[in-house]
Design an enzyme around this catalytic site. Structure first.
Site, mmCIF file in Angstrom:
data_model
loop_
_atom_site.group_PDB
_atom_site.id
_atom_site.type_symbol
_atom_site.label_atom_id
_atom_site.label_comp_id
_atom_site.label_asym_id
_atom_site.label_seq_id
_atom_site.Cartn_x
_atom_site.Cartn_y
_atom_site.Cartn_z
ATOM 1 N N SER A 1 44.329 7.238 -19.664
ATOM 2 C CA SER A 1 43.246 6.890 -18.745
ATOM 3 C C SER A 1 41.905 7.069 -19.440
ATOM 4 O O SER A 1 41.571 8.169 -19.890
ATOM 5 C CB SER A 1 43.302 7.786 -17.507
ATOM 6 O OG SER A 1 42.095 7.626 -16.769
ATOM 7 N N HIS B 1 44.827 2.582 -18.952
ATOM 8 C CA HIS B 1 44.628 2.789 -17.512
ATOM 9 C C HIS B 1 43.127 2.876 -17.217
ATOM 10 O O HIS B 1 42.421 3.720 -17.777
ATOM 11 C CB HIS B 1 45.341 4.074 -17.114
ATOM 12 C CG HIS B 1 45.336 4.375 -15.650
ATOM 13 N ND1 HIS B 1 46.201 3.797 -14.754
ATOM 14 C CD2 HIS B 1 44.569 5.224 -14.913
ATOM 15 C CE1 HIS B 1 45.979 4.270 -13.540
ATOM 16 N NE2 HIS B 1 44.983 5.139 -13.606
ATOM 17 N N ASP C 1 40.357 3.448 -14.351
ATOM 18 C CA ASP C 1 40.136 3.990 -13.011
ATOM 19 C C ASP C 1 38.824 3.468 -12.438
ATOM 20 O O ASP C 1 37.747 3.901 -12.843
ATOM 21 C CB ASP C 1 40.104 5.524 -13.067
ATOM 22 C CG ASP C 1 41.482 6.119 -13.294
ATOM 23 O OD1 ASP C 1 42.395 5.801 -12.522
ATOM 24 O OD2 ASP C 1 41.632 6.896 -14.251
ATOM 25 N N MET D 1 36.375 3.435 -9.419
ATOM 26 C CA MET D 1 36.047 4.265 -8.238
ATOM 27 C C MET D 1 34.697 3.830 -7.676
ATOM 28 O O MET D 1 33.765 3.538 -8.432
ATOM 29 C CB MET D 1 35.972 5.737 -8.637
ATOM 30 C CG MET D 1 37.217 6.273 -9.322
ATOM 31 S SD MET D 1 37.081 8.058 -9.553
ATOM 32 C CE MET D 1 38.477 8.361 -10.638
ATOM 33 N N HIS E 1 43.503 0.640 -11.893
ATOM 34 C CA HIS E 1 43.777 1.456 -10.707
ATOM 35 C C HIS E 1 42.534 1.434 -9.832
ATOM 36 O O HIS E 1 41.535 2.075 -10.158
ATOM 37 C CB HIS E 1 44.128 2.882 -11.173
ATOM 38 C CG HIS E 1 44.356 3.853 -10.056
ATOM 39 N ND1 HIS E 1 44.429 5.213 -10.274
ATOM 40 C CD2 HIS E 1 44.548 3.683 -8.722
ATOM 41 C CE1 HIS E 1 44.649 5.831 -9.124
ATOM 42 N NE2 HIS E 1 44.720 4.929 -8.169
ATOM 43 N N MET F 1 40.458 2.496 -6.936
ATOM 44 C CA MET F 1 40.222 3.520 -5.911
ATOM 45 C C MET F 1 38.950 3.124 -5.176
ATOM 46 O O MET F 1 37.885 3.741 -5.329
ATOM 47 C CB MET F 1 40.104 4.906 -6.571
ATOM 48 C CG MET F 1 41.460 5.433 -7.038
ATOM 49 S SD MET F 1 41.309 6.791 -8.211
ATOM 50 C CE MET F 1 41.105 5.847 -9.718
ATOM 51 N N MET G 1 50.640 8.979 -6.557
ATOM 52 C CA MET G 1 49.593 9.889 -7.055
ATOM 53 C C MET G 1 50.102 11.324 -7.011
ATOM 54 O O MET G 1 50.597 11.789 -5.977
ATOM 55 C CB MET G 1 48.329 9.769 -6.192
ATOM 56 C CG MET G 1 47.543 8.479 -6.380
ATOM 57 S SD MET G 1 46.972 8.161 -8.065
ATOM 58 C CE MET G 1 45.934 9.604 -8.378
ATOM 59 N N GLY H 1 40.460 10.759 -7.595
ATOM 60 C CA GLY H 1 39.015 10.940 -7.691
ATOM 61 C C GLY H 1 38.529 11.563 -8.982
ATOM 62 O O GLY H 1 37.450 11.234 -9.458
ATOM 63 N N PHE H 2 39.347 12.446 -9.546
ATOM 64 C CA PHE H 2 38.880 13.173 -10.727
ATOM 65 C C PHE H 2 40.029 13.422 -11.702
ATOM 66 O O PHE H 2 41.174 13.616 -11.281
ATOM 67 C CB PHE H 2 38.273 14.526 -10.315
ATOM 68 C CG PHE H 2 37.079 14.371 -9.413
ATOM 69 C CD1 PHE H 2 35.810 14.169 -9.942
ATOM 70 C CD2 PHE H 2 37.241 14.376 -8.032
ATOM 71 C CE1 PHE H 2 34.716 13.986 -9.110
ATOM 72 C CE2 PHE H 2 36.149 14.188 -7.186
ATOM 73 C CZ PHE H 2 34.884 13.992 -7.725
ATOM 74 N N GLY H 3 39.707 13.436 -12.977
ATOM 75 C CA GLY H 3 40.663 13.834 -13.988
ATOM 76 C C GLY H 3 40.748 15.350 -14.075
ATOM 77 O O GLY H 3 39.938 16.071 -13.481
ATOM 78 N N ASP I 1 50.445 9.496 -11.690
ATOM 79 C CA ASP I 1 49.067 9.604 -12.179
ATOM 80 C C ASP I 1 48.459 10.879 -11.626
ATOM 81 O O ASP I 1 48.380 11.051 -10.406
ATOM 82 C CB ASP I 1 48.286 8.367 -11.707
ATOM 83 C CG ASP I 1 46.839 8.358 -12.163
ATOM 84 O OD1 ASP I 1 46.447 9.220 -12.975
ATOM 85 O OD2 ASP I 1 46.096 7.459 -11.704
ATOM 86 N N GLY I 2 48.051 11.751 -12.550
ATOM 87 C CA GLY I 2 47.384 12.989 -12.145
ATOM 88 C C GLY I 2 48.110 14.209 -12.659
ATOM 89 O O GLY I 2 49.255 14.470 -12.282
ATOM 90 N N GLY J 1 45.195 11.293 -18.728
ATOM 91 C CA GLY J 1 43.795 11.253 -19.132
ATOM 92 C C GLY J 1 43.468 12.369 -20.077
ATOM 93 O O GLY J 1 43.409 12.198 -21.307
ATOM 94 N N SER J 2 43.290 13.563 -19.520
ATOM 95 C CA SER J 2 42.887 14.696 -20.357
ATOM 96 C C SER J 2 43.947 15.059 -21.391
ATOM 97 O O SER J 2 43.611 15.510 -22.483
ATOM 98 C CB SER J 2 42.540 15.899 -19.481
ATOM 99 O OG SER J 2 43.440 16.028 -18.396
HETATM 100 C C1 DX5 Z 1 42.460 10.368 -10.892
HETATM 101 C C2 DX5 Z 1 42.742 9.181 -11.751
HETATM 102 C C3 DX5 Z 1 43.561 9.486 -12.940
HETATM 103 C C4 DX5 Z 1 42.925 10.438 -13.916
HETATM 104 C C5 DX5 Z 1 44.026 11.302 -14.429
HETATM 105 O O1 DX5 Z 1 42.042 9.963 -9.644
HETATM 106 O O2 DX5 Z 1 43.441 8.200 -11.019
HETATM 107 O O3 DX5 Z 1 43.967 8.297 -13.613
HETATM 108 O O4 DX5 Z 1 42.310 9.823 -15.009
HETATM 109 O O5 DX5 Z 1 43.497 12.304 -15.209
HETATM 110 P P1 DX5 Z 1 44.390 13.523 -15.740
HETATM 111 O O6 DX5 Z 1 45.518 12.923 -16.524
HETATM 112 O O7 DX5 Z 1 43.450 14.319 -16.548
HETATM 113 O O8 DX5 Z 1 44.910 14.249 -14.511
HETATM 114 ZN ZN ZN Z 2 44.289 6.510 -12.146
#
Ligand code: DX5
Ligand code: ZN
Length: 215
Positions: free
Chosen positions: A8, A31, A33, A35, A64, A66, A135, A140-142, A171-172, A193-194
């Site tokens: 992501s 990916h 995101d 938002m 994705h 959101m 999910m 909303g956040f990584g 995802d998440g 993501g992270s």
């Molecule tokens: C969160 C996003 C994810 C996010 C995942 O709402 O949809 O795609 O980037 O981040 P990580 O892998 O760090 O949880």
């Molecule tokens: Zn996502």
């Protein structure tokens, strides 16, 4: 079952997405995101960014959404060249019509479910979708923690997919300590993501995650 790893770019350098994508040649898709600060309390980027990324990325894009009103916006992301466009069940007014519009515009259509959304009503319409996104954090956040109690939902979707070509995405909170749990429950498509862009060698992180998810 094929394993797909999708980094992501929410965790990448926002000033250098093209260069960041070049750092992850082992990824299957990128990916993205999107938002809108309405559906989720965070704001990232929209259609102009995805249009440009589709032009410069050597990897296919997994978008994705959101956002509120995906019925209006989702087909545009397909027309922009996204490989897959996934929208949230909670935000869609006409999910089947929207999935059909995404397919008609040339992309795979995905339906996403927040942790507390029941997947049951959508399993009956699985023929309309190419991907189900379970999910494993509140969107909303990584960088949030993986919710292990969502694995029952993953198993439910896996059982319903049967032999269909429907990708089961999580995802998440996916990382080296959680990807095996999600794979064992039946997921085959993993957003991270992270756990990818937070590592000094993101491409090595992808290869490690893939090995941990593979049977
Ligand atoms: C969160 C996003 C994810 C996010 C995942 O709402 O949809 O795609 O980037 O981040 P990580 O892998 O760090 O949880
Ligand atoms: Zn996502």
């Amino acid at each position: 079952m094929a394993v797909r790893i999708e980094p992501s770019i929410l965790s990448a350098d926002f000033s250098a997405f093209a260069a960041e994508i070049e750092r992850i040649p082992s990824a299957d898709l990128v990916h993205c995101d999107v938002m809108d600060n309405h559906f989720v309390p965070n704001l990232t980027f929209g259609l102009p960014m995805v249009q440009r990324l589709a032009q410069v990325s050597a990897l296919p894009l997994d978008v994705h959404l959101m956002i509120d009103d995906p019925d209006r916006w989702a087909p545009g992301y397909a027309a922009a060249g996204a490989h897959t466009v996934t929208f949230h069940a909670e935000a869609a007014h006409e999910p089947i019509a929207t999935a059909r519009a995404i397919r008609a515009a040339g992309a795979r259509a995905g339906i996403a479910l927040k942790p507390r959304t029941d997947v049951g009503p959508y399993l009956a319409a699985l023929a309309e979708f190419d991907q189900v996104l379970v999910m494993t954090v509140e969107p909303g956040f990584g960088g949030q923690s993986f919710m292990t109690d969502l694995m029952d939902k993953v198993r439910e979707v896996r059982a319903a997919i049967g032999g269909r070509d429907v990708w089961l995405q999580v995802d998440g909170g996916i990382g080296t300590d959680t990807i095996g749990t999600a794979a064992a429950a039946g997921a085959d498509t993993f957003v991270a993501g992270s756990a990818v862009f937070g590592q000094p060698d993101p491409d090595a992180a992808i290869r490690h995650l893939r090995a941990l998810a593979s049977p």
